[in-house]
Design a protein around this motif. Sequence first.
Motif, PDB file in Angstrom:
ATOM      1  N   ASP A 174       0.738  -1.110   0.009  1.00 36.00           N
ATOM      2  CA  ASP A 174       0.011  -0.054  -0.025  1.00 36.00           C
ATOM      3  C   ASP A 174       0.924   1.412   0.123  1.00 36.00           C
ATOM      4  OD1 ASP A 174      -2.602  -1.402   0.075  1.00 36.00           O
ATOM      5  OD2 ASP A 174      -2.476  -1.404   2.154  1.00 36.00           O
ATOM      6  N   ALA A 175       1.814   1.154   0.602  1.00 38.00           N
ATOM      7  CA  ALA A 175       2.699   2.576   0.981  1.00 38.00           C
ATOM      8  C   ALA A 175       3.690   2.625  -0.176  1.00 38.00           C
ATOM      9  CB  ALA A 175       3.318   2.471   2.446  1.00 38.00           C
ATOM     10  N   GLU A 198      -4.548   7.168 -10.900  1.00 40.86           N
ATOM     11  CA  GLU A 198      -4.845   5.759 -10.996  1.00 40.86           C
ATOM     12  C   GLU A 198      -5.829   5.257 -10.021  1.00 40.86           C
ATOM     13  OE1 GLU A 198      -1.020   4.035 -10.027  1.00 40.86           O
ATOM     14  OE2 GLU A 198      -0.237   4.768 -12.022  1.00 40.86           O
ATOM     15  N   GLY A 199      -6.284   6.127  -9.127  1.00 41.43           N
ATOM     16  CA  GLY A 199      -7.164   5.652  -7.926  1.00 41.43           C
ATOM     17  C   GLY A 199      -6.589   5.013  -7.039  1.00 41.43           C
ATOM     18  N   ASP A 200      -7.055   4.487  -6.205  1.00 41.38           N
ATOM     19  CA  ASP A 200      -6.870   3.952  -4.818  1.00 41.38           C
ATOM     20  C   ASP A 200      -6.383   2.415  -4.946  1.00 41.38           C
ATOM     21  OD1 ASP A 200      -7.111   6.236  -3.597  1.00 41.38           O
ATOM     22  OD2 ASP A 200      -9.504   5.919  -3.020  1.00 41.38           O
ATOM     23  N   GLU A 201      -6.204   1.859  -6.051  1.00 43.07           N
ATOM     24  CA  GLU A 201      -5.980   0.555  -6.293  1.00 43.07           C
ATOM     25  C   GLU A 201      -4.605   0.398  -5.743  1.00 43.07           C
ATOM     26  OE1 GLU A 201      -5.374  -0.250 -10.541  1.00 43.07           O
ATOM     27  OE2 GLU A 201      -7.604   0.270 -10.869  1.00 43.07           O
ATOM     28  N   GLU A 202      -4.596  -0.917  -4.995  1.00 43.56           N
ATOM     29  CA  GLU A 202      -3.316  -1.414  -4.337  1.00 43.56           C
ATOM     30  C   GLU A 202      -2.076  -1.724  -5.431  1.00 43.56           C
ATOM     31  OE1 GLU A 202      -5.333  -3.283  -0.177  1.00 43.56           O
ATOM     32  OE2 GLU A 202      -4.158  -4.572  -1.491  1.00 43.56           O
ATOM     33  N   HIS A 259       7.350  -4.798  -2.071  1.00 44.84           N
ATOM     34  CA  HIS A 259       6.634  -5.864  -2.485  1.00 44.84           C
ATOM     35  C   HIS A 259       6.263  -5.738  -3.940  1.00 44.84           C
ATOM     36  CE1 HIS A 259       5.402 -10.164  -2.151  1.00 44.84           C
ATOM     37  NE2 HIS A 259       4.266  -9.977  -2.388  1.00 44.84           N
ATOM     38  N   VAL A 260       6.549  -6.541  -4.881  1.00 47.52           N
ATOM     39  CA  VAL A 260       6.028  -6.417  -6.218  1.00 47.52           C
ATOM     40  C   VAL A 260       5.764  -7.513  -6.928  1.00 47.52           C
ATOM     41  CG1 VAL A 260       7.593  -4.180  -6.407  1.00 47.52           C
ATOM     42  CG2 VAL A 260       8.580  -6.354  -7.417  1.00 47.52           C
TER      43      VAL A 260
END
Length: 484
Positions: A174-175, A198-202, A259-260
């Motif tokens: 998230d961060a 992009e909005g609030d997508e994680e 984390h990707v």
Amino acid sequence: MNVQTERLADHTARLTVEVEAERLDKAKREAARKIARQVNIPGFRKGKAPYHILVNYVGESAILEDALDVLGNEVYKDVLDQSDLKPYGPGALEDFKPEPQPTFHFVVPLQPTADLGDYRAIRADYEAPQVEDAEVDDALHALQERHALIEESHKPVAAGDRVTVKLVGQFLDDAHHHDDDEEDDEADAAEEVDEAEEGDEEEKIFVNQDEMVFMLTEEREPAPGFGQALEGAQVGETREFEITYPHDHEKYQQLAARHVKFVATVNKIETVTLPALNDEFAARATEDEEKPLTLLELRMRIRDDLQKAAEERANNQYADQVFEKIVEGAAVSYPEIMVNDQINHMLQRVDSDLRQRGLTLEDYIKVTGRSLDDMRKDYRDNAVEDIKRILVMRELVNAEKIEVPEERLEEEVSKILSQFGEQADMFRQMYQRPDMRDNLRNDLTNRLLMERIGQIGKGEAGEIVSIESNEPSSTSDEATDKGE
């Protein structure tokens, strides 16, 4: 005309100016004549109405306002010509009192000042860099790769291969971590717009490329475990895998600790056969030179080049460190209008950067839901810090008598043009333009200043010498050190 000057705390000055009543009356009558030519008063032709009639028709305040516009500018100019004030920008009429004596109150923003204090006494520890054998080995290995035999392979991906992939990378956490040393405000603003759109997508895409080439070695792979995740894949095969980057900002920068998820499609697989590290390889790598080198000579030159580059980086970092100490010890004064000007300049750069991405500053404000005032507040601290550095650097150039003579400028132009080979003459005309020469002169001045600052920090600056007179001034490190 009686003038009193009061220096104010915000680096402005208040000028209290008493003028003769006759001068105000004259200005009012001149203003009245202009107004009379612009209004229709029953019973009089334009411009012919007596003063008292005009006053009854348009009002005393209208005449006084027009009179002050003209008289105020005249008085302000006269006062500045007689004073020793150095204004930063236009002054403003703060107040006017017609009685008992016509009195103007002007507020004038003053030119900024910087008192460097005993800056030549500033010292900082300096540690000379040392190039390790491993760095030389890495440079040699990179040179080997550039001279390697590359062959397309039809076998599955294996460690050490070079692969071309279509790659999509997404953040899964998230961060959004920012590098602590990030100072590029324009890039930050553009990035915030992108993220807001992009909005609030994680999951946020941070890379999406059709053709990316990677060497699947531990030193060259884009992320730890990337090569292992692709091992065994065939051309055309797609692999999806997740990776958590180590918390190493120096190596991975903004990707550190993230984390990707990667989606990689293999487009091409190539085997890489490195040449042997011997004299033959060294001769082939330097065959265009007057005398090809042996492997030992090549290794020595690589070490020397790396050492010079390391020293340049270390010297730049050291000069920055000393400069920060000088800024901390300097007493800087400036008017608030200068801060506003700097904020305006910063916002213009933000807008320019956004426009290159098809956006505007207005778009940014709408998308983020913030106001222009909010942005100005956000940029204020950075603007103040920029002003301090600019003023201290400007004062240092003067104090250290840093100058770039014409012959030094010509040397730099020749050095730049030498990189263009046969096209040098085509570019030479460009460097005859005043703006290009001014920019180059400024770059050289800053470079010379940072070299001097590094010498100051080490106590090696010596006496200040004017290039024009070639005479040393009384200030020297020797004198400074004796006073410590």
